[in-house]
Design a protein around this motif. Structure first.
Motif, short mmCIF file in Angstrom:
data_model
loop_
_atom_site.label_atom_id
_atom_site.label_comp_id
_atom_site.label_asym_id
_atom_site.label_seq_id
_atom_site.Cartn_x
_atom_site.Cartn_y
_atom_site.Cartn_z
N ASP A 1 0.49 -1.26 -0.04
CA ASP A 1 0.20 -0.12 0.03
C ASP A 1 1.13 1.22 0.22
OD1 ASP A 1 -2.79 -1.24 -0.41
OD2 ASP A 1 -3.13 -1.40 1.75
N ASN A 2 1.91 1.20 1.28
CA ASN A 2 3.00 3.07 0.44
C ASN A 2 3.40 2.31 -0.45
OD1 ASN A 2 2.58 3.45 3.51
ND2 ASN A 2 3.15 1.81 4.31
N ALA A 3 4.10 1.42 -0.90
CA ALA A 3 4.88 1.45 -2.21
C ALA A 3 4.00 1.61 -3.30
CB ALA A 3 5.55 0.00 -2.47
N LYS A 4 2.34 1.40 -3.26
CA LYS A 4 2.03 2.10 -4.74
C LYS A 4 1.25 3.29 -4.66
CE LYS A 4 -2.76 0.49 -3.23
NZ LYS A 4 -3.89 0.12 -3.70
N SER A 5 1.50 3.93 -3.21
CA SER A 5 0.70 5.30 -3.23
C SER A 5 1.71 6.83 -3.40
CB SER A 5 -0.36 5.17 -1.89
OG SER A 5 0.37 4.81 -0.75
N THR B 1 -7.14 1.71 -9.64
CA THR B 1 -7.98 1.50 -9.58
C THR B 1 -9.54 0.75 -9.78
OG1 THR B 1 -9.51 2.82 -11.72
CG2 THR B 1 -9.45 4.27 -9.45
N ASP B 2 -8.48 -0.65 -10.13
CA ASP B 2 -8.22 -1.69 -9.97
C ASP B 2 -8.56 -2.33 -9.27
OD1 ASP B 2 -8.36 -4.90 -10.23
OD2 ASP B 2 -7.59 -4.12 -12.70
N ALA B 3 -10.21 -2.97 -9.01
CA ALA B 3 -9.74 -3.48 -7.73
C ALA B 3 -9.68 -5.17 -7.57
CB ALA B 3 -12.15 -4.04 -7.28
N THR B 4 -9.49 -5.92 -8.50
CA THR B 4 -8.80 -7.34 -7.74
C THR B 4 -7.43 -6.90 -7.42
OG1 THR B 4 -7.10 -6.65 -10.94
CG2 THR B 4 -10.74 -7.81 -10.20
N VAL C 1 -2.20 -1.71 -7.76
CA VAL C 1 -1.54 -1.16 -9.12
C VAL C 1 -0.89 -0.59 -9.02
CG1 VAL C 1 -1.62 -0.04 -11.67
CG2 VAL C 1 -3.63 -2.26 -10.44
N ALA C 2 0.47 -0.16 -8.67
CA ALA C 2 1.30 0.57 -8.66
C ALA C 2 0.68 2.67 -9.64
CB ALA C 2 2.72 0.70 -9.05
N GLN C 3 0.83 3.68 -8.91
CA GLN C 3 0.51 5.10 -9.69
C GLN C 3 1.76 5.52 -10.50
OE1 GLN C 3 -1.38 7.38 -6.37
NE2 GLN C 3 -2.08 6.43 -5.20
N VAL D 1 13.43 7.95 -9.94
CA VAL D 1 12.15 8.47 -9.44
C VAL D 1 11.14 7.28 -10.11
CG1 VAL D 1 10.90 9.85 -8.39
CG2 VAL D 1 13.25 10.09 -7.58
N PRO D 2 10.03 6.50 -9.35
CA PRO D 2 9.04 6.07 -10.50
C PRO D 2 7.99 7.43 -10.17
CG PRO D 2 9.31 4.97 -7.24
CD PRO D 2 10.60 5.76 -7.84
N ALA D 3 8.51 7.57 -10.87
CA ALA D 3 7.09 9.13 -10.98
C ALA D 3 5.76 9.43 -11.84
CB ALA D 3 7.66 10.31 -12.28
N ILE D 4 5.13 10.03 -11.64
CA ILE D 4 3.39 9.84 -11.46
C ILE D 4 3.27 9.44 -12.74
CG2 ILE D 4 1.20 10.26 -11.75
CD1 ILE D 4 2.04 9.80 -8.54
N ASN D 5 3.14 8.96 -13.80
CA ASN D 5 2.58 9.18 -15.30
C ASN D 5 1.43 9.46 -16.10
OD1 ASN D 5 2.55 6.29 -13.84
ND2 ASN D 5 2.48 6.11 -16.69
N ASN D 6 0.92 9.53 -15.76
CA ASN D 6 -1.07 10.16 -16.20
C ASN D 6 -1.76 10.39 -15.32
OD1 ASN D 6 -2.65 7.30 -14.90
ND2 ASN D 6 -1.18 6.77 -16.71
N VAL D 7 -3.25 11.08 -15.77
CA VAL D 7 -4.17 11.42 -15.09
C VAL D 7 -4.44 10.57 -13.58
CG1 VAL D 7 -6.20 13.17 -14.52
CG2 VAL D 7 -4.05 13.47 -16.73
N GLU D 8 -4.57 9.56 -14.68
CA GLU D 8 -5.37 8.63 -13.69
C GLU D 8 -5.00 8.21 -12.48
OE1 GLU D 8 -6.66 4.59 -11.97
OE2 GLU D 8 -4.84 5.28 -13.18
N SER D 9 -3.55 8.28 -12.84
CA SER D 9 -2.50 7.78 -11.25
C SER D 9 -2.66 7.94 -10.45
CB SER D 9 -1.17 7.35 -12.34
OG SER D 9 -0.90 6.38 -13.19
N GLN D 10 -2.92 9.65 -10.24
CA GLN D 10 -2.70 10.23 -9.64
C GLN D 10 -4.19 10.13 -8.69
OE1 GLN D 10 -1.82 14.42 -10.27
NE2 GLN D 10 -1.49 13.97 -12.22
N LEU D 11 -4.95 9.47 -8.67
CA LEU D 11 -6.06 9.32 -7.54
C LEU D 11 -5.65 8.48 -6.42
CD1 LEU D 11 -8.57 7.65 -10.26
CD2 LEU D 11 -8.55 10.01 -9.50
#
Length: 474
Positions: A369-373, A441-444, A447-449, A464-474
């Motif tokens: 959870d901490n890594a994906k966010s 947002t996949d519930a199954t 998924v890394a942001q 650095v694992p950068a945010i790479n699209n709008v959807e990823s910022q959720l």
């Protein structure tokens, strides 16, 4: 009624057209497209879970001595046989019978240079009626050793798997018996696809964990997130790098004014030297640590992890081929009364069967959870790579390799793999990647942001694992 009886009879003998069937060792290779994959064992589980989902008929699995590939029991070879469903693989024009070999012996290093250089000497387990025996429904045990019961591919491994991208296997990450990855090797591997993200963490043996808890005013024996001790990234680098701290008296706590060994209530170790339990060069776990904590080979002058013991001044370093060797080292140091530190992937030791625990880094626990966010930095993208498409006589090979790379890390598979990695401080394990088309947002499954592959899709675990699209910022 007569027609119904005939159909039932045909079904009983397996003659109904279109009925799912399996391939016994005698005919597994007959008419099959053979694909050879070598490299890291960490991705084997994902491959094993994906294969049944891609098959149009029953999947047959062949294992070296019947033991899961990469297990501590010593088996390192598996193979899969079925007819792949063209609707499950983008670009596959027709259903295709395959026999896919996976060699995990040797680890990540064998998934890089041998693939790029088409090394025909790489040995894979033989699948034949003379070498394999039934081990239950659609499962077979096959013999394998380095002098018999093996086969090779004229062009070497078709694809490779590694815990980090090929470019990191230089400098201190070059495995024994190999040369540093050259420009030629990298030029021959233009197809490097991230499969999933693996979360890693810093481990200390139980005695050191209790000492850190006491020094940081945590409740000794409480292993929840709230009472989990922490070291800074800089302290960890100092403990693990050449030229850093060699004695535990040098590790300061309490505003960096008091040696950990001198904290009231702390029982000092039997040997005050820093003891390090680490992996050998060529290990993906070791390579990602070099990149994330020591900036090597990411920048010129990056630090180098200590590899040799100094019995006079410290540190004392134990290197091991696999994660099990690190666990053995930790247990040995615990029994000896010493303090030890190391690195592991976070699917390890969730039930605390071994005498070590994960700690926080800069106050953040090593959880999925901490890594994906984007709260925890120590995670790396594992990869699959293959040569230039023109080097394959059958164009279906790179098409299938691409599907295996992108789908073996799908959220539902990751969720299954992570199911038992439940630490007292949270869940460890792996993440799917949004660069493979999965939504955060996949519930199954997780998924890394962020992504280490935002520049032209080329993975770089130094970045650095950068945010790479709008959807990823959720």
């Amino acid at each position: 009624m007569k027609l119904k009886s005939i159909v039932l009879a045909m079904a009983a003998t397996g003659l109904v057209v279109g009925q799912a069937h399996a391939f016994a060792p005698a005919d597994a290779a007959t008419g099959a497209l053979k694909i050879y994959i070598s490299g890291a064992s960490a991705q084997d589980k994902g491959l094993q879970l994906l294969m049944p989902q891609l098959c149009k008929d029953t999947l047959d699995t062949y294992s070296d001595n019947g033991v899961a590939s990469g297990s501590s029991a010593g088996s390192w070879q598996t193979a899969f046989s079925c007819t792949l469903d063209k609707t499950k693989i983008t670009g596959l024009a027709a259903d295709t019978k395959v026999l896919i070999f996976k060699r995990s012996k040797g680890g990540s290093g064998w998934g890089v240079a041998p693939v790029a250089m088409a090394d025909a000497s790489v040995k894979f387990m033989g699948v034949s009626s003379g070498n394999c025996t039934s081990a239950g429904t659609n499962k077979y045990n096959c013999g394998y050793d380095e002098t018999s019961n093996f086969q090779t591919n004229a062009t070497g491994p078709d694809g490779g798997m590694s815990d980090v991208e090929p470019a990191l296997f230089v400098g201190p990450n070059v495995p024994a018996g190999f040369s540093a990855v050259s420009k030629t090797v990298l030029d021959n591997l233009p197809n490097v696809v991230s499969t999933r993200g693996g979360v890693f963490g810093v481990i200390v043996n139980d005695k050191l964990y209790a000492a850190l808890q006491r020094a940081q005013n945590k409740t000794v024996g409480d292993f929840t997130d709230a009472h989990m001790p922490s070291l800074s990234k800089q302290q960890i680098a100092g403990l693990m790098a050449v030229g850093g701290m060699t004695d535990w008296t040098q590790l300061k706590v309490g505003g960096l004014t008091t040696a950990l060994t001198a904290v009231p209530g702390v029982t000092a170790p039997a040997d005050s030297f820093v003891h390090i339990c680490r992996r050998v060069p060529g290990s993906g776990t070791q390579a990602q640590f070099q990149a994330k904590f020591l900036a090597n080979p990411c920048v010129a002058g990056g630090l180098v992890a200590a590899a040799d013991s100094d019995v006079d001044f410290g540190p004392i370093v134990t290197q091991g081929e696999g994660s099990g060797d690190v666990e053995t080292c930790m247990n040995n140091e615990e029994v000896a009364g010493n303090w030890a530190i190391g690195i592991q992937s976070t699917e390890k030791n969730a039930t605390h069967a071994k005498n070590y625990r994960f700690i926080k880094v800069d106050g953040v626990a090593p959880t999925v959870d901490n890594a994906k966010s984007n709260k925890y930095f120590d995670w790396a993208e594992e990869t699959m790579q293959w040569r230039k498409t023109v080097s394959y006589s059958d164009s279906r090979v790179p098409t299938i390799l691409s599907a295996l790379a992108k789908q073996s890390g799908k959220p539902s598979i990751i969720n299954t793999i992570n199911a038992s990695f439940n630490h007292s401080f949270g869940k460890g394990g792996y993440m799917s990647l949004n660069t493979n088309g999965y939504l955060v947002t996949d519930a199954t499954g997780p998924v890394a942001q962020g992504s280490h592959a935002i520049q032209g899709g080329k993975v770089n675990n130094c970045a650095v694992p950068a945010i790479n699209n709008v959807e990823s910022q959720l």
